[in-house]
Write an enzyme that holds these catalytic residues in place. Structure first.
Site, PDB file in Angstrom:
ATOM      1  N   THR A  81      -6.292   4.546  -1.677  1.00  0.00           N
ATOM      2  CA  THR A  81      -5.062   3.916  -0.940  1.00  0.00           C
ATOM      3  C   THR A  81      -5.377   4.018   0.593  1.00  0.00           C
ATOM      4  OG1 THR A  81      -2.696   4.908  -0.954  1.00  0.00           O
ATOM      5  CG2 THR A  81      -4.462   6.550  -0.717  1.00  0.00           C
TER       6      THR A  81
ATOM      7  N   THR B  24      -6.313   5.754  -5.282  1.00  0.00           N
ATOM      8  CA  THR B  24      -4.551   5.220  -5.094  1.00  0.00           C
ATOM      9  C   THR B  24      -3.856   6.390  -5.633  1.00  0.00           C
ATOM     10  OG1 THR B  24      -3.282   3.603  -6.380  1.00  0.00           O
ATOM     11  CG2 THR B  24      -5.283   4.394  -7.592  1.00  0.00           C
ATOM     12  N   SER B  25      -2.620   6.369  -5.269  1.00  0.00           N
ATOM     13  CA  SER B  25      -1.426   7.193  -5.658  1.00  0.00           C
ATOM     14  C   SER B  25      -1.092   7.051  -6.910  1.00  0.00           C
ATOM     15  CB  SER B  25      -0.420   6.972  -4.670  1.00  0.00           C
ATOM     16  OG  SER B  25       0.233   5.803  -4.850  1.00  0.00           O
ATOM     17  N   GLU B  26      -1.531   5.994  -7.607  1.00  0.00           N
ATOM     18  CA  GLU B  26      -1.166   5.730  -8.972  1.00  0.00           C
ATOM     19  C   GLU B  26      -2.317   6.024  -9.905  1.00  0.00           C
ATOM     20  OE1 GLU B  26       2.111   2.760  -9.330  1.00  0.00           O
ATOM     21  OE2 GLU B  26       0.562   1.722  -8.148  1.00  0.00           O
TER      22      GLU B  26
ATOM     23  N   HIS C 142      -4.044  -3.168 -12.159  1.00  0.00           N
ATOM     24  CA  HIS C 142      -2.652  -3.137 -11.633  1.00  0.00           C
ATOM     25  C   HIS C 142      -2.347  -4.026 -10.446  1.00  0.00           C
ATOM     26  CE1 HIS C 142       1.199  -2.083 -10.330  1.00  0.00           C
ATOM     27  NE2 HIS C 142       1.044  -1.262  -9.748  1.00  0.00           N
TER      28      HIS C 142
ATOM     29  N   HIS D 232       0.321  -6.976  -8.252  1.00  0.00           N
ATOM     30  CA  HIS D 232       1.578  -7.636  -8.019  1.00  0.00           C
ATOM     31  C   HIS D 232       1.644  -9.067  -7.538  1.00  0.00           C
ATOM     32  CE1 HIS D 232       0.945  -3.362  -6.718  1.00  0.00           C
ATOM     33  NE2 HIS D 232       2.143  -3.196  -7.222  1.00  0.00           N
TER      34      HIS D 232
ATOM     35  N   HIS E 199       8.391  -3.629 -10.057  1.00  0.00           N
ATOM     36  CA  HIS E 199       7.175  -3.225  -9.599  1.00  0.00           C
ATOM     37  C   HIS E 199       6.044  -4.136  -9.650  1.00  0.00           C
ATOM     38  CE1 HIS E 199       4.314   0.594  -9.673  1.00  0.00           C
ATOM     39  NE2 HIS E 199       3.954  -0.416  -8.819  1.00  0.00           N
TER      40      HIS E 199
END
Length: 199
Positions: free
Chosen positions: A12, A41-43, A62, A64, A125
């Protein structure tokens, strides 16, 4: 990437387009202890839940991508059975309702949706793909975005009122970096033996 009980995940703390091998966060999957690299990462919880649910996969991406993310916001589903390439490579797309990124609620929703699908659209998202390696996942996302691109994008964009801050293209360089790591350390030189040596 999950291999030999270790989770390799992006950070992150740095733009993904600028990632180097030493930046990749290495986590002991069972204990959750970080062994090397930058802050993950925060996810990370979402990724952990997916690997716990899908024992048959090794990689998660993941991202975008532009067109897919637009369609995730305006609620325009893709009919993959109308296009042979999408039907072959995507098979089934599941949709996950919007909730706060990085939250336990999102992680649980994703884990439930990924049971019978390799590709998810996360509402408002982005997208997520799972598979046997990085190229496999990247190809699924690429096919998905191409199919959305062929739709009446102009009309969809006119309906788009969500912040564009969540939309950016996933750099192919990131996929190639992780693929390089996967090929180099998981096939010829398992990283669990020398995870600190990333040369």
């Amino acid at each position: 990437i999950l291999s030999e009980g270790l989770l390799y995940i992006s950070t992150t703390e740095k733009d993904k387009a600028l990632l180097e091998e030493d930046d990749v966060s290495v986590i002991d999957f069972d204990s959750g202890k970080q062994l090397s690299g930058l802050k993950p990462t925060s996810e990370i919880l979402m990724h952990q839940k997916i690997f716990e649910t899908r024992k048959d996969i090794k990689t998660i991406i993941h991202a975008h991508p532009f067109y897919s993310t637009i369609f995730s916001v305006v609620d325009e589903p893709l009919k993959i059975n109308l296009v042979s390439e999408a039907a072959i490579f995507l098979k089934k797309i599941n949709y996950v309702d919007y909730t706060i990124p990085g939250s336990e609620k999102l992680a649980n929703l994703v884990a439930k949706a990924i049971v019978d699908s390799d590709v998810l659209i996360l509402k408002n998202h982005g997208v997520l793909a799972v598979g046997k390696n990085c190229i496999d996942c990247f190809h699924k996302i690429e096919v998905l975005d191409k199919k959305f691109k062929k739709r009446k994008t102009k009309d969809i964009i006119n309906k788009f009122t969500h912040t564009v801050g969540i939309i950016y293209s996933q750099p192919e360089r990131v996929v190639l970096l992780f693929n390089k790591i996967q090929a180099k350390y998981f096939i010829t030189n398992p990283w669990h033996q020398n995870y600190k040596v990333l040369k």
